[in-house]
Design a protein around this motif. Structure first.
Motif, PDB file in Angstrom:
ATOM      1  N   GLY A  79       0.776  -1.507   0.095  1.00  0.00           N
ATOM      2  CA  GLY A  79      -0.037  -0.014   0.120  1.00  0.00           C
ATOM      3  C   GLY A  79       0.892   1.040   0.004  1.00  0.00           C
ATOM      4  N   THR A  80       2.004   1.059   0.078  1.00  0.00           N
ATOM      5  CA  THR A  80       3.070   2.401   0.163  1.00  0.00           C
ATOM      6  C   THR A  80       2.976   2.782  -1.077  1.00  0.00           C
ATOM      7  OG1 THR A  80       4.270   1.305   2.003  1.00  0.00           O
ATOM      8  CG2 THR A  80       5.243   3.120   0.695  1.00  0.00           C
ATOM      9  N   ALA A 100      -1.256   3.218   7.284  1.00  0.00           N
ATOM     10  CA  ALA A 100      -1.377   2.243   8.334  1.00  0.00           C
ATOM     11  C   ALA A 100      -2.786   2.151   8.929  1.00  0.00           C
ATOM     12  CB  ALA A 100      -0.713   2.718   9.689  1.00  0.00           C
ATOM     13  N   LYS A 101      -3.193   1.471   9.817  1.00  0.00           N
ATOM     14  CA  LYS A 101      -4.724   1.073  10.068  1.00  0.00           C
ATOM     15  C   LYS A 101      -5.541   2.422  10.093  1.00  0.00           C
ATOM     16  CE  LYS A 101      -7.135  -2.262  12.453  1.00  0.00           C
ATOM     17  NZ  LYS A 101      -7.588  -2.103  13.934  1.00  0.00           N
ATOM     18  N   ASN A 102      -5.074   3.222  11.062  1.00  0.00           N
ATOM     19  CA  ASN A 102      -5.980   4.604  11.111  1.00  0.00           C
ATOM     20  C   ASN A 102      -5.247   5.776  10.915  1.00  0.00           C
ATOM     21  OD1 ASN A 102      -8.192   3.320  12.089  1.00  0.00           O
ATOM     22  ND2 ASN A 102      -7.095   2.838  14.034  1.00  0.00           N
ATOM     23  N   ARG A 103      -4.104   5.711  10.143  1.00  0.00           N
ATOM     24  CA  ARG A 103      -3.373   6.891   9.799  1.00  0.00           C
ATOM     25  C   ARG A 103      -2.761   6.694   8.695  1.00  0.00           C
ATOM     26  NH1 ARG A 103       1.437   7.795  14.127  1.00  0.00           N
ATOM     27  NH2 ARG A 103       2.831   5.923  13.434  1.00  0.00           N
ATOM     28  N   THR A 104      -2.418   7.885   8.013  1.00  0.00           N
ATOM     29  CA  THR A 104      -1.318   8.116   6.740  1.00  0.00           C
ATOM     30  C   THR A 104      -0.132   8.788   7.145  1.00  0.00           C
ATOM     31  OG1 THR A 104      -2.731   9.494   5.666  1.00  0.00           O
ATOM     32  CG2 THR A 104      -3.096   7.002   5.237  1.00  0.00           C
ATOM     33  N   THR A 105       0.763   8.441   6.648  1.00  0.00           N
ATOM     34  CA  THR A 105       2.091   9.197   7.114  1.00  0.00           C
ATOM     35  C   THR A 105       2.700   9.756   5.746  1.00  0.00           C
ATOM     36  OG1 THR A 105       2.343   8.020   9.127  1.00  0.00           O
ATOM     37  CG2 THR A 105       4.191   9.334   8.311  1.00  0.00           C
ATOM     38  N   LYS A 146      -3.538  14.438  -1.079  1.00  0.00           N
ATOM     39  CA  LYS A 146      -4.524  14.067  -2.188  1.00  0.00           C
ATOM     40  C   LYS A 146      -4.667  12.345  -2.358  1.00  0.00           C
ATOM     41  CE  LYS A 146      -4.921  18.177  -5.231  1.00  0.00           C
ATOM     42  NZ  LYS A 146      -3.846  18.715  -5.899  1.00  0.00           N
ATOM     43  N   GLU A 147      -3.506  11.972  -2.403  1.00  0.00           N
ATOM     44  CA  GLU A 147      -3.395  10.249  -2.598  1.00  0.00           C
ATOM     45  C   GLU A 147      -3.825   9.703  -1.317  1.00  0.00           C
ATOM     46  OE1 GLU A 147       0.343  10.294  -5.509  1.00  0.00           O
ATOM     47  OE2 GLU A 147       0.702  10.201  -3.319  1.00  0.00           O
ATOM     48  N   MET A 154      -9.041   8.993   3.706  1.00  0.00           N
ATOM     49  CA  MET A 154      -8.655  10.040   4.671  1.00  0.00           C
ATOM     50  C   MET A 154      -7.749  10.886   4.446  1.00  0.00           C
ATOM     51  SD  MET A 154      -6.980   7.187   7.254  1.00  0.00           S
ATOM     52  CE  MET A 154      -6.250   5.694   6.931  1.00  0.00           C
ATOM     53  N   PRO A 155      -7.695  11.994   5.278  1.00  0.00           N
ATOM     54  CA  PRO A 155      -6.770  13.004   4.897  1.00  0.00           C
ATOM     55  C   PRO A 155      -5.490  12.670   5.695  1.00  0.00           C
ATOM     56  CG  PRO A 155      -8.306  13.852   6.711  1.00  0.00           C
ATOM     57  CD  PRO A 155      -8.796  12.302   6.033  1.00  0.00           C
ATOM     58  N   LEU A 156      -4.408  13.316   5.169  1.00  0.00           N
ATOM     59  CA  LEU A 156      -3.043  12.932   5.606  1.00  0.00           C
ATOM     60  C   LEU A 156      -2.907  13.225   7.018  1.00  0.00           C
ATOM     61  CD1 LEU A 156       0.153  12.149   4.801  1.00  0.00           C
ATOM     62  CD2 LEU A 156       0.149  14.525   4.652  1.00  0.00           C
ATOM     63  N   SER A 157      -2.429  12.214   8.032  1.00  0.00           N
ATOM     64  CA  SER A 157      -2.415  12.642   9.366  1.00  0.00           C
ATOM     65  C   SER A 157      -1.183  12.966   9.855  1.00  0.00           C
ATOM     66  CB  SER A 157      -3.084  11.247  10.281  1.00  0.00           C
ATOM     67  OG  SER A 157      -2.618  10.119   9.694  1.00  0.00           O
TER      68      SER A 157
END
Ligand code: SAH
Length: 346
Positions: A79-80, A100-105, A146-147, A154-157
């Motif tokens: 998924g990266t 990740a599960k509940n976030r994106t970095t 955006k991605e 979800m928005p970038l966290s």
């Protein structure tokens, strides 16, 4: 001539207001343009629809909007996503979205290439061409946001400055980008969700403390023994552990914030008990935690991930000393997007 025009995003809001006043227009137009440029990420003056045609063409005559272009996107099995990002002058940097599960970095770059010489890092083999401008760092975040929305709903966290380059060697622009990222007029993200990772530039760590920054600091330690650290990170001859220690003291005194040490354990380099004991001692300077990173091979036989036994020794001794330790598994290895693999290879 296009090249004589100034990059409008190098201007502060005040300067934009002044510009409009100087041409006999209302200063608040500066605010409108500022909003288009930052929170709305407009790429053209044409898009600034609440300005008159005349104003837009006046801007066009005087300025350019240098923006990045995502040139190539690679997606990993896990998924990266890795973006190759083309800058206005044709140079390329890379940034990575790590879900990740509940976030994106977002992992963003701060320089084209790197001036440091960490022997285990692919980016160090690229010449440092130049520093990124604040808007070039900001745009990487916008592209990844955006991605994140598109692919993960979800928005970038979170943001980590762990892409190409040494952020503290591009101090001013990195801080200006974070200013924009955290400002309500930019992306409005909390500084608590941002980590700046440094190989350890003592003078600049002190400056961060003086500037009262609110984001988190990570230091790529890899060894708490001067002789060993110098071998794998030769610049450490000038930026010694002693100076690093002093700067971290100072950081904690002024900010009251802990630090994270990034640490790879390599076979025959730092996999002995004495290495862990030195690390524990170093961790006692200020509240800190250790992030053990998996080594991502970059085609160099000098470095080999240590055995699980060595890793377990690290974990157990650190835990015994009550130092929080986490093990970070690599993401995006199949597309060379993991730590230390960014080298514009695709
Ligand atoms: N220049 C900054 C940020 C970029 S590197 C710094 O040094 O902190 C981000 C992290 O990846 C650093 O901790 C770095 O030491 C680590 N790293 C570099 N090459 C690596 C590799 N081949 N495998 C695993 N981690 C690596």
């Amino acid at each position: 001539m296009k090249n004589d025009k100034k990059d409008i995003r190098a201007l502060s809001k005040e300067e934009l207001r002044d510009f409009f006043e100087s041409i006999g227009d209302k200063a608040f137009r500066g605010n409108q343009v500022y909003e288009w440029l930052w929170s709305k990420s407009a790429h053209t003056f044409e898009a600034m629809t609440n300005l008159s045609k005349e104003t837009r063409s006046h801007l066009e005559d005087n300025f350019v909007i240098n923006h990045i272009a995502v040139d190539n996107v690679q997606r990993s099995n896990d998924g990266t996503i890795k973006n190759a990002v083309k800058l206005h002058d044709g140079l390329i940097v890379e940034s990575v979205l790590i879900p990740a599960k509940n976030r994106t970095t977002a992992c963003v770059s701060s320089q084209v290439g790197c001036s440091l010489d960490c022997k285990f890092c692919a980016t160090s083999r690229l010449k440092r061409m130049r520093n990124l401008n604040p808007d070039e760092i900001y745009d990487q975040v916008v592209a990844i946001d955006k991605e994140s929305r598109l692919y993960h709903g979800m928005p970038l966290s979170n943001i980590v400055f762990m892409g190409m380059g040494e952020p503290l060697m591009n101090y001013k622009n990195v801080l200006a980008s974070i200013e924009k990222i955290t400002s309500p007029e930019g992306l409005g993200m909390s500084p608590k969700r941002i980590v700046v990772s440094t190989s350890g530039v003592p003078k600049m760590i002190k400056k961060l403390a003086d500037d009262g920054v609110k984001f988190n600091l990570a230091v790529s330690l890899h060894s708490a023994i001067q002789e060993t650290r110098e071998k794998i990170m030769p610049f450490a001859k000038s930026f010694t552990l002693k100076d690093l220690e002093e700067s971290l003291h100072y950081w904690y005194e002024l900010t009251n914030k802990s630090v994270t040490y990034e640490y790879v354990v390599w076979e025959g380099i730092n996999d002995k008990e004495e290495d862990v004991l030195a690390l524990i001692k170093f961790c006692q300077i200020l509240p800190s935690k250790v992030n053990l990173i998996e080594y991502n091979p970059i085609g160099d036989d000098d470095f080999k991930q240590a055995t699980n036994k060595a890793l377990e020794m690290y974990i157990s001794l650190l835990e015994k000393a009550r130092i929080p330790v986490t093990v970070r598994r690599s993401r995006g290895k199949d597309i060379d997007a993991a730590c230390g693999q960014l080298a514009n290879k695709q």
